[in-house]
Design a protein around this motif. Structure first.
Motif, PDB file in Angstrom:
ATOM      1  N   SER A 161       0.832  -1.206   0.000  1.00  0.00           N
ATOM      2  CA  SER A 161       0.000   0.000   0.000  1.00  0.00           C
ATOM      3  C   SER A 161       0.867   1.257   0.000  1.00  0.00           C
ATOM      4  CB  SER A 161      -0.909   0.003   1.236  1.00  0.00           C
ATOM      5  OG  SER A 161      -0.105   0.009   2.404  1.00  0.00           O
ATOM      6  N   LYS A 162       0.222   2.401  -0.227  1.00  0.00           N
ATOM      7  CA  LYS A 162       0.949   3.672  -0.209  1.00  0.00           C
ATOM      8  C   LYS A 162       1.572   3.936   1.156  1.00  0.00           C
ATOM      9  CE  LYS A 162      -1.383   6.168  -3.879  1.00  0.00           C
ATOM     10  NZ  LYS A 162      -2.653   6.817  -4.167  1.00  0.00           N
ATOM     11  N   ARG A 191      -2.382  -8.235   6.739  1.00  0.00           N
ATOM     12  CA  ARG A 191      -1.695  -6.943   6.624  1.00  0.00           C
ATOM     13  C   ARG A 191      -0.495  -6.942   7.559  1.00  0.00           C
ATOM     14  NH1 ARG A 191      -2.652  -1.880   9.354  1.00  0.00           N
ATOM     15  NH2 ARG A 191      -2.279  -0.027   8.072  1.00  0.00           N
ATOM     16  N   THR A 221      -5.450  -5.856  -6.073  1.00  0.00           N
ATOM     17  CA  THR A 221      -4.896  -4.663  -6.702  1.00  0.00           C
ATOM     18  C   THR A 221      -5.493  -3.405  -6.093  1.00  0.00           C
ATOM     19  OG1 THR A 221      -4.456  -3.588  -8.843  1.00  0.00           O
ATOM     20  CG2 THR A 221      -6.619  -4.588  -8.590  1.00  0.00           C
ATOM     21  N   PHE A 222      -4.675  -2.352  -6.046  1.00  0.00           N
ATOM     22  CA  PHE A 222      -5.151  -1.039  -5.626  1.00  0.00           C
ATOM     23  C   PHE A 222      -5.605  -0.251  -6.844  1.00  0.00           C
ATOM     24  CE2 PHE A 222      -2.408  -1.818  -1.896  1.00  0.00           C
ATOM     25  CZ  PHE A 222      -3.302  -1.479  -0.891  1.00  0.00           C
ATOM     26  N   THR A 223      -6.692   0.487  -6.710  1.00  0.00           N
ATOM     27  CA  THR A 223      -7.072   1.425  -7.763  1.00  0.00           C
ATOM     28  C   THR A 223      -6.304   2.724  -7.543  1.00  0.00           C
ATOM     29  OG1 THR A 223      -8.891   2.346  -6.483  1.00  0.00           O
ATOM     30  CG2 THR A 223      -9.393   0.452  -7.897  1.00  0.00           C
ATOM     31  N   LYS A 224      -6.534   3.681  -8.456  1.00  0.00           N
ATOM     32  CA  LYS A 224      -5.826   4.963  -8.394  1.00  0.00           C
ATOM     33  C   LYS A 224      -6.070   5.681  -7.066  1.00  0.00           C
ATOM     34  CE  LYS A 224      -5.663   9.206 -11.122  1.00  0.00           C
ATOM     35  NZ  LYS A 224      -6.494   9.969 -12.068  1.00  0.00           N
ATOM     36  N   GLY A 226      -6.689   4.352  -4.246  1.00  0.00           N
ATOM     37  CA  GLY A 226      -6.256   3.571  -3.086  1.00  0.00           C
ATOM     38  C   GLY A 226      -7.237   2.527  -2.607  1.00  0.00           C
ATOM     39  N   ASN A 227      -8.343   2.319  -3.337  1.00  0.00           N
ATOM     40  CA  ASN A 227      -9.247   1.229  -2.965  1.00  0.00           C
ATOM     41  C   ASN A 227      -8.603  -0.114  -3.318  1.00  0.00           C
ATOM     42  OD1 ASN A 227     -11.185   2.898  -1.974  1.00  0.00           O
ATOM     43  ND2 ASN A 227     -12.500   2.832  -3.790  1.00  0.00           N
ATOM     44  N   LEU A 228      -8.830  -1.087  -2.455  1.00  0.00           N
ATOM     45  CA  LEU A 228      -8.225  -2.410  -2.643  1.00  0.00           C
ATOM     46  C   LEU A 228      -9.291  -3.400  -3.110  1.00  0.00           C
ATOM     47  CD1 LEU A 228      -5.707  -4.253  -2.249  1.00  0.00           C
ATOM     48  CD2 LEU A 228      -6.503  -4.649   0.095  1.00  0.00           C
ATOM     49  N   TYR A 291      -5.460  -2.857 -11.794  1.00  0.00           N
ATOM     50  CA  TYR A 291      -6.211  -1.659 -12.143  1.00  0.00           C
ATOM     51  C   TYR A 291      -5.597  -1.018 -13.383  1.00  0.00           C
ATOM     52  CZ  TYR A 291      -8.137   3.043 -11.838  1.00  0.00           C
ATOM     53  OH  TYR A 291      -8.764   4.220 -12.118  1.00  0.00           O
TER      54      TYR A 291
END
Ligand SMILES: [Ca+2]
Ligand SMILES: [Ca+2]
Length: 496
Positions: A161-162, A191, A221-224, A226-228, A291
């Motif tokens: 994650s970011k 996590r 996958t994360f979307t732009k 930040g949704n997983l 994504y």
């Protein structure tokens, strides 16, 4: 909104300046979407089930494979360099090879790899190991975490994650009883901190569990924004894509897809489940997912999902908030065989990998040149005057052979002979040729076997559908050609 492939093999015409011309031995086909022309190019072949593909910081495709190998592929030349052979890797049926690279590569040139291992006491475990890249190969393995494993049903997929946490999708190991227990690692999104320790803000103190109730996830996958999103294999019904939230419960094994069966409705009275954003029955066997927001306009803001059983790339268009699936396209249906993973380059090119040399090859595969990594890139735009809206032909799922194809063929195969050691042959099946009542009861209830794959329960099909299926299987594969009638199914169902 999808076009059929032109089918014409031609050398690539690089009409965009950003990408050098491929080598002449790359064969390129054209695919037309509504307005975009795509080049579809095999850039690597003779591989063995590439499981994970990642666009690396060196603009190479880093990939793992079924032999426990990590390599990188130069997408311009097709040249493959081996980086690592994992020595204590174990695979009997399904390989387990997820990988993610450290996002702060300059200061931390590290790869996190998840794979299975068998101990001297024959216990299978699933390892998360961090390797360091020394500029040539991967060295210095450090075991970050070890959890129970199995012959299959391990999952898995890794992303970072970011905020620099490692998310790890794990399979249910066929251990349904303990999936809801945060003390157990299976059937979860775990996590972790990047050193393998448990973050303080996880929902259950001391537990890596972030979300639970998954069966066999192979896409994460994360979307732009930040949704997983996670993609998972259902059993006989309901493959799913879910939006993963902290402490979410995604239902398995009590809930498959939505709450529609009586036992699911009963369960829903006392448990709060999160339902999928998309579910598929008949199942498609979803694998890797990524994504996409690149230069192929028809596919922007979508989840690209590779599928095994359905042998296709699914394009799941998202809403503006990237929370819901609003439309679905299907590309490359049955063209390349099973697809295991998908990867996107910063320039918007898409790479897909085939999985035809795995444990469950479809009819007509593997090809001699399998497995392959294939690039899909924008090569031009259709002039406005020539544009048409292309629509996909809907397939009907009503006839006997379609029912067999949708619910039986991926295991028992077109010829009914199954896969030795995994899926029993219908041709030699005493059950299929035997007593109707016992056969119907078996089909309704399914069975769990200690070894090999379980037979799912098909009680969700109608009496007519089940009678059609059994009669079809008998007439095609069995010495007993007697048909099965819907009222017989209904009787067995009532006596259950
Ligand atoms: Ca679910
Ligand atoms: Ca359901």
């Amino acid at each position: 909104m999808l076009a059929a492939l032109s089918g014409v093999a031609a050398f690539a015409m690089a009409s965009f300046g950003y990408r050098p011309k491929p080598l002449p031995d790359f064969k390129t086909e054209k695919l037309e979407l509504d307005s975009t022309i795509l080049d579809v190019t095999t850039i690597a072949e003779n591989l063995n089930v590439p499981w994970e593909m990642i666009w690396g910081p060196d603009n190479m495709i880093w990939f793992t494979d079924h032999d426990g190998k990590v390599s990188k592929l130069n997408p311009k030349t097709g040249h493959v360099t081996e980086l690592l052979q994992i020595k204590d890797y174990y695979r009997k049926r399904l390989g387990l090879m997820s990988m993610v690279l450290h996002p702060d590569w300059k200061t931390h040139p590290q790869a996190f790899i998840n794979y299975t291992h068998i101990q001297p006491d024959s216990v299978i475990v699933s390892k998360l190991v961090r390797y360091t890249y020394n500029g040539k190969v991967l060295i210095d393995p450090v075991l970050l975490k070890q959890i129970p494993g199995y012959l299959g049903h391990n999952g898995s997929r890794l992303v970072i994650s970011k905020d620099r946490k490692l998310l790890w999708a794990t399979g249910d190991l066929k251990q349904k009883e303990t999936i809801r227990d945060p003390a157990f690692a299976h059937g979860k999104v775990l996590r972790l901190n990047l050193d393998g320790t448990i973050p303080n803000d996880n929902p259950h103190p001391g537990s890596a569990s972030w979300a639970m109730g998954f069966r066999v996830p192979q896409g994460l996958t994360f979307t732009k924004n930040g949704n997983l999103f996670i993609a998972e294999h259902g059993d006989a019904t309901d493959d799913e894509v879910n939006l993963v939230v902290k402490n979410g419960d995604y239902g398995w094994p009590y809930m498959a897809g939505f709450s529609d069966l009586p036992e699911e409705k009963e369960h829903a009275k006392t448990h709060k489940s999160t339902f999928p954003v998309k579910a598929w029955t008949p199942t498609i066997a979803p694998a890797g997912m990524e994504y996409y927001n690149g230069n192929i306009s028809e596919w922007r803001n979508a989840l690209l999902l590779s599928t095994l059983k359905d042998q296709s790339l699914r394009i799941l268009k998202l809403d503006a908030d990237q929370e819901e699936v609003v439309a679905e396209d299907i590309a490359f249906s049955k063209q390349f065989g099973r697809l295991r993973d998908v990867c996107v380059s910063p320039s918007g090119d898409i790479y897909i990998s085939t999985s035809n040399r795995d444990w469950n090859p479809p009819a007509n595969f593997p090809l001699k040149t399998d497995d392959r990594i294939i690039r899909i890139s924008k090569s031009g735009v259709i002039p406005k005057s020539r544009r048409t809206v292309k629509t996909r032909q809907e397939t009907k799922h009503s006839g006997a052979s379609e029912l067999y194809q949708n619910f039986c063929q991926s295991c028992h195969k077109t010829d009914g002979r199954g896969v030795v050691g995994s899926f029993p042959s219908l041709v030699t099946s005493a059950r299929l040729s035997g007593d109707n009542e016992a056969l119907i009861a078996f089909l309704l209830k399914g069975s769990q076997s200690a070894s090999g794959e379980a037979m799912p329960a098909f009680g969700f099909l109608s009496d007519d559908q089940l009678a059609t299926l059994l009669s079809y299987a008998r007439s095609n594969f069995s010495t007993n050609k007697n048909t099965v009638k819907p009222d017989e199914i209904s009787r067995v169902r009532a006596n259950k």
